[in-house]
Design a protein around this motif. Structure first.
Motif, mmCIF file in Angstrom:
data_model
loop_
_atom_site.group_PDB
_atom_site.id
_atom_site.type_symbol
_atom_site.label_atom_id
_atom_site.label_comp_id
_atom_site.label_asym_id
_atom_site.label_seq_id
_atom_site.Cartn_x
_atom_site.Cartn_y
_atom_site.Cartn_z
ATOM 1 N N ALA A 249 133.768 -25.356 12.277
ATOM 2 C CA ALA A 249 134.365 -26.474 12.433
ATOM 3 C C ALA A 249 134.416 -26.803 13.941
ATOM 4 N N ALA A 250 135.117 -27.864 14.486
ATOM 5 C CA ALA A 250 135.102 -28.460 15.824
ATOM 6 C C ALA A 250 136.907 -28.379 15.946
ATOM 7 N N SER A 251 136.984 -27.528 17.014
ATOM 8 C CA SER A 251 138.635 -27.418 17.560
ATOM 9 C C SER A 251 138.563 -28.497 18.611
ATOM 10 N N ALA A 252 139.873 -29.357 18.860
ATOM 11 C CA ALA A 252 139.999 -30.310 19.741
ATOM 12 C C ALA A 252 141.309 -30.146 20.312
ATOM 13 N N TYR A 253 141.516 -30.193 21.663
ATOM 14 C CA TYR A 253 142.619 -30.176 22.336
ATOM 15 C C TYR A 253 142.681 -31.509 22.996
ATOM 16 N N ALA A 254 143.830 -32.397 23.199
ATOM 17 C CA ALA A 254 144.048 -33.544 23.978
ATOM 18 C C ALA A 254 145.404 -33.540 24.565
ATOM 19 N N ASP A 255 145.453 -33.217 25.833
ATOM 20 C CA ASP A 255 146.670 -33.244 26.556
ATOM 21 C C ASP A 255 147.022 -34.144 27.264
ATOM 22 N N ILE A 256 148.363 -34.484 27.254
ATOM 23 C CA ILE A 256 148.460 -35.626 28.222
ATOM 24 C C ILE A 256 148.744 -35.364 29.658
ATOM 25 N N ASP A 257 147.832 -35.750 30.488
ATOM 26 C CA ASP A 257 147.853 -35.144 31.936
ATOM 27 C C ASP A 257 148.802 -35.989 32.715
ATOM 28 N N GLY A 258 149.516 -35.124 33.608
ATOM 29 C CA GLY A 258 150.706 -35.423 34.527
ATOM 30 C C GLY A 258 151.741 -35.924 33.597
ATOM 31 N N PHE A 259 152.112 -35.235 32.425
ATOM 32 C CA PHE A 259 153.430 -35.705 31.540
ATOM 33 C C PHE A 259 154.592 -34.770 32.367
ATOM 34 N N THR A 260 154.132 -33.596 32.787
ATOM 35 C CA THR A 260 155.282 -32.771 33.415
ATOM 36 C C THR A 260 156.126 -33.848 34.642
ATOM 37 N N ALA A 261 155.169 -34.176 35.429
ATOM 38 C CA ALA A 261 155.553 -34.837 36.692
ATOM 39 C C ALA A 261 156.266 -36.169 36.344
ATOM 40 N N PHE A 262 155.727 -37.128 35.236
ATOM 41 C CA PHE A 262 156.469 -38.259 34.602
ATOM 42 C C PHE A 262 157.735 -37.827 34.226
ATOM 43 N N VAL A 263 157.919 -36.801 33.474
ATOM 44 C CA VAL A 263 159.314 -36.420 32.965
ATOM 45 C C VAL A 263 160.246 -36.162 33.991
ATOM 46 N N ALA A 264 159.894 -35.521 35.044
ATOM 47 C CA ALA A 264 160.680 -35.068 36.024
ATOM 48 C C ALA A 264 161.075 -36.403 37.071
ATOM 49 N N THR B 126 152.825 -44.831 34.990
ATOM 50 C CA THR B 126 152.109 -44.491 36.206
ATOM 51 C C THR B 126 151.760 -43.100 36.074
ATOM 52 N N GLY B 127 150.735 -42.730 36.393
ATOM 53 C CA GLY B 127 150.279 -41.053 36.480
ATOM 54 C C GLY B 127 149.771 -40.424 35.351
ATOM 55 N N LEU B 128 149.722 -41.054 34.286
ATOM 56 C CA LEU B 128 149.520 -40.405 32.758
ATOM 57 C C LEU B 128 147.959 -40.363 32.691
ATOM 58 N N GLY B 129 147.503 -39.489 32.247
ATOM 59 C CA GLY B 129 145.980 -39.763 31.837
ATOM 60 C C GLY B 129 145.842 -38.791 30.553
ATOM 61 N N LEU B 130 144.756 -38.762 30.100
ATOM 62 C CA LEU B 130 144.342 -37.746 28.810
ATOM 63 C C LEU B 130 143.076 -36.904 29.046
ATOM 64 N N ALA B 131 143.427 -35.620 28.923
ATOM 65 C CA ALA B 131 142.390 -34.618 29.148
ATOM 66 C C ALA B 131 141.881 -33.888 27.954
ATOM 67 N N ILE B 132 140.473 -33.940 27.514
ATOM 68 C CA ILE B 132 140.239 -33.848 26.090
ATOM 69 C C ILE B 132 139.076 -32.730 26.259
#
Length: 510
Positions: free
Chosen positions: A285-300, A388-394
């Protein structure tokens, strides 16, 4: 039946999810509050110490055979199960909360003693250090020579501070998930190298009177510093006692053999809650990861004055990414790991996986995830919410995948581990917030259209759904061509009706 993404469906779902979190309440976490079943529109502000423990030799277990076959998967899952059951006992005895156990990585949090007690933060950090050393010591004893299961090599990261606890799950599987710097920084400490030991952020070091260091991720605590924490923490439980209880439990409740069968695609219909070691799944099968980039800084940036918006952004994006994977592309969400989605996709039959179609579908799914993510940001922006500052790394990879549940009856955790799972996560980590990467095995088994799209670096920027469909279909990818044809067929009646409304008046006027 073709799998595809539609703007109208995505927009409607996002609108509903924004409505669900129109009113959000943030409550300070206090003594005896339950972290179970937190409502979607609520979050607890929690002062605590976060501990991540990474098992460094998981990859070694997956490489005990040259071919990634049943033998290496059975040994790896038994390796994880043995160690998980030991760590579970430690957390119970140390009054710590398991947040997640994701393959090689444990996340736990300590909230006691509460801040009403003098020097509470320092006591929590010392207790975490003592617990970390207990985990390291116990996992040195919980291998199985007869089954060729080694002891675990462990690296621990610890940070302290305020995080938001939100709901992470549904339908009886709810558990807290923590958003904020301490959880993410602890994870970076544990994942910041290959050297075993206990690594504290400077904030955690200062909380127990230690000096700051230039590079905390490469500066483990000394034996004397650990011993000082152990003496002051007074955990009240020893390595010997935990190992004895663990051995007694294994005798009374043997793990049993891991037996695998295939699940008939689509994986969306796989009921993970019914899986056990003797009823596990394994297939290509295919395994996929999708991470919200910049979210740690966004929360801070928002946790103090706009914590409600943190909850809104998180729930809206997470729900939409889950919908795309499961509803649009018939994939199976394995879990959310913080702000990251992990899922599996498979096309084919009960006997065999269609490799090229699965990889093409994963490519289209990755494009759809980005299209929905960008639509989420747009709709949240319309509500006046700053993203602002959020992205998605896949990142995604292809190969033999496993799905099962580990642990003890009544407290099992889901697990999907393989070389491909680890590789897909690594592919995601090499991406910025607008990039998508494909693993080498998926690249090699993909159609020429997919390989051309990702190029020799196996990475592409700004790949949304429309671009993925057009790029693949133009190069003759059968999966993308079928999706495009289905979309045209669905739109044909509306196009014909619009054309008729234009042509008929003109003809009548003649």
């Amino acid at each position: 039946m073709t799998k595809s993404w539609k703007y109208e469906q995505a927009a409607d779902h996002i609108k509903k999810k924004i409505k669900d979190v129109e009113t959000v309440s943030i409550v300070d976490y206090r003594r005896d509050m339950s972290l179970e079943s937190i409502p979607t529109n609520k979050a607890y502000r929690v002062d605590g110490v976060h501990l991540y423990a990474d098992i460094l030799n998981l990859s070694e277990m997956l490489s005990v055979t040259s071919e990634e076959g049943v033998t290496c998967h059975r040994r790896t899952l038994r390796f994880l199960n043995l160690h998980y059951r030991a760590v579970h006992r430690i957390l119970d005895r140390c009054d710590a909360r398991r947040v997640d156990f994701h393959n090689q990585r444990l996340h736990s949090v300590l909230t006691k003693p509460y801040n009403t007690e003098t020097d509470a933060e320092a006591k929590r950090v010392r207790r975490s250090v003592a617990m970390a050393q207990l985990i390291i010591d116990v996992l040195q004893e919980t291998g199985d020579a007869d089954e060729k299961i080694p002891a675990a090599k462990v690296r621990v990261g610890i940070d302290t501070g305020t995080a938001l606890a939100v709901n992470n799950g549904r339908r009886g599987g709810r558990e807290p998930l923590f958003l904020g710097a301490p959880a993410n920084h602890a994870a970076k400490m544990s994942g910041g190298g290959t050297k075993p030991g206990i690594f504290l952020t400077n904030q955690a070091r200062e909380a127990i009177g230690l000096d700051s260091v230039n590079k905390p991720a490469v500066t483990p605590l000394t034996a004397a510093e650990i011993e000082d924490c152990e003496e002051k923490a007074e955990l009240g439980v020893s390595k010997e006692k935990i190992v004895e209880e663990w051995e007694d439990d294994l005798e009374a409740n043997p793990i049993g053999a891991f037996d695998f069968s295939r699940h008939t695609p689509p994986l969306r219909t796989l009921d993970i809650t019914k899986l056990t070691p003797g009823n596990s799944r394994r297939q290509e099968a295919a395994s996929a990861y999708a991470d919200i980039d910049g979210f740690t800084a966004f929360v801070a940036d928002h946790i103090d004055e706009e914590a409600e918006d943190v909850v809104r952004v998180f729930h809206v994006i997470r729900a939409e990414l889950d919908r795309v994977l499961t509803c649009d592309f018939d994939g199976r969400r394995i879990r959310f790991i913080g702000d990251c989605l992990h899922g599996l996709l498979c096309n084919g039959t009960v006997q065999v996986t269609d490799e090229a179609e699965t990889i093409s579908t994963a490519t289209l799914c990755a494009g759809a995830l980005r299209s929905s993510f960008e639509l989420c940001l747009e709709k949240l922006g319309d509500e006046g919410i700053d993203t602002t500052g959020l992205g998605l790394a896949i990142g995604f990879e292809f190969g033999p995948m496993t799905v099962t549940r580990l642990g003890m009856r009544g407290d099992r955790v889901r697990c999907s581990v393989s070389r491909g799972v680890l590789a897909s996560e690594q592919e995601q980590t090499r991406c910025s917030g607008d990039e998508t990467a494909i693993g080498p095995l998926a690249y090699g088994a993909a159609t020429q259209a997919v390989r051309d799209l990702f190029g020799s670096k196996r990475k592409v920027s700004g790949l949304d759904y429309n671009e993925a469909v057009e790029a693949l279909s133009e190069k003759g990818d059968g999966t993308a061509k079928a999706v495009k044809a289905a979309a045209f067929a669905a739109a044909a009646p509306a196009i014909a009706a619009a054309s008729d409304r234009i042509v008929r008046p003109y003809a009548e006027s003649r």
